[in-house]
Scaffold this active site. Structure first.
Site: not given
Length: 227
Positions: A8, A10, A152, A175, A179
């Protein structure tokens, strides 16, 4: 050898004030296995990051709506359905919240992102009224209106197949809620300390450090394991 990574951006490769941590440019260019940058951001952002790292542009963007690997682009999702929800939200007084220009959505191909200042309750109400084909995902940085089934994790499967690598060979670091699907597909998963509850519960391990500090600790552990 070190394992392939699904990273990831951000909250995972950044500082707490949302900047790319400079250690990205020290640690990732020479990582000895493929790296898939998996983000909620629009397609150009992870492509640019990979480019400036001198790595193959292997990316998952828009929460899995876009997968790019080996020069081939796969688009999943119905942007018209997402925009219909957003227009209905606007008609009821909601605002996207990015101000003039809206570069957040300008290059977005499969979904719509709204500022976290937007009325989340109203947005979710409008999305629910539209039926089960559209959902809202809170990444902590935006509310994403996207087709259900887009994730994802699903896109990581596309990337892995194209690379000839088993998806469970990947180690994932992230995070937030978006995810969780990546964690479910990758063979090993880590949530950084600033992760939301959904990511923390889904990860194999929650590291003690947050943001890029946490990712660095994972990379260090993976390197040490291979020595």
């Amino acid at each position: 050898m070190v394992p392939p990574l699904a990273l990831d951006i951000d909250g995972t490769l950044t500082t707490p004030d949302h900047r790319i941590d400079p250690r990205v440019f020290e640690l990732l260019p020479d990582w000895g296995a493929p790296i898939a940058f998996a983000t909620g951001k629009a397609f150009p952002y992870p492509v640019a990051l990979a480019h400036f790292l001198g790595r193959e542009e292997t990316v998952i963007a828009e929460n899995g709506g876009v997968a790019y690997v080996g020069g081939e682009t796969t688009l999943v999702g119905d942007p018209d359905a997402a925009w219909a929800v957003v227009e209905a939200f606007r008609e009821r007084g909601g605002e996207i919240g990015w101000g003039e220009g809206d570069t957040v959505n300008r290059w977005r191909e499969t979904e719509v992102a709204l500022s976290t200042d937007a009325d989340e309750a109203l947005l979710r109400e409008v999305a629910a009224a539209a039926g089960g084909d559209v959902e809202v995902v809170d990444t902590g940085y935006a509310y994403h209106v996207k087709s259900t089934g887009v994730s994802k994790g699903r896109a990581l499967g596309v990337v892995a197949d194209a690379l000839g690598i088993a998806a469970d060979d990947f180690v994932a670091v992230g995070d937030s809620e978006n995810d969780v699907s990546t964690f479910g597909v990758a063979g090993e998963s880590y949530a950084v300390a600033n992760a939301d509850d959904a990511a923390r519960e889904a990860a194999d391990k929650v590291v003690d450090e947050g943001f890029m500090d946490g990712t660095v600790s994972v990379l260090d552990e993976l390197r040490e394991r291979e020595r």
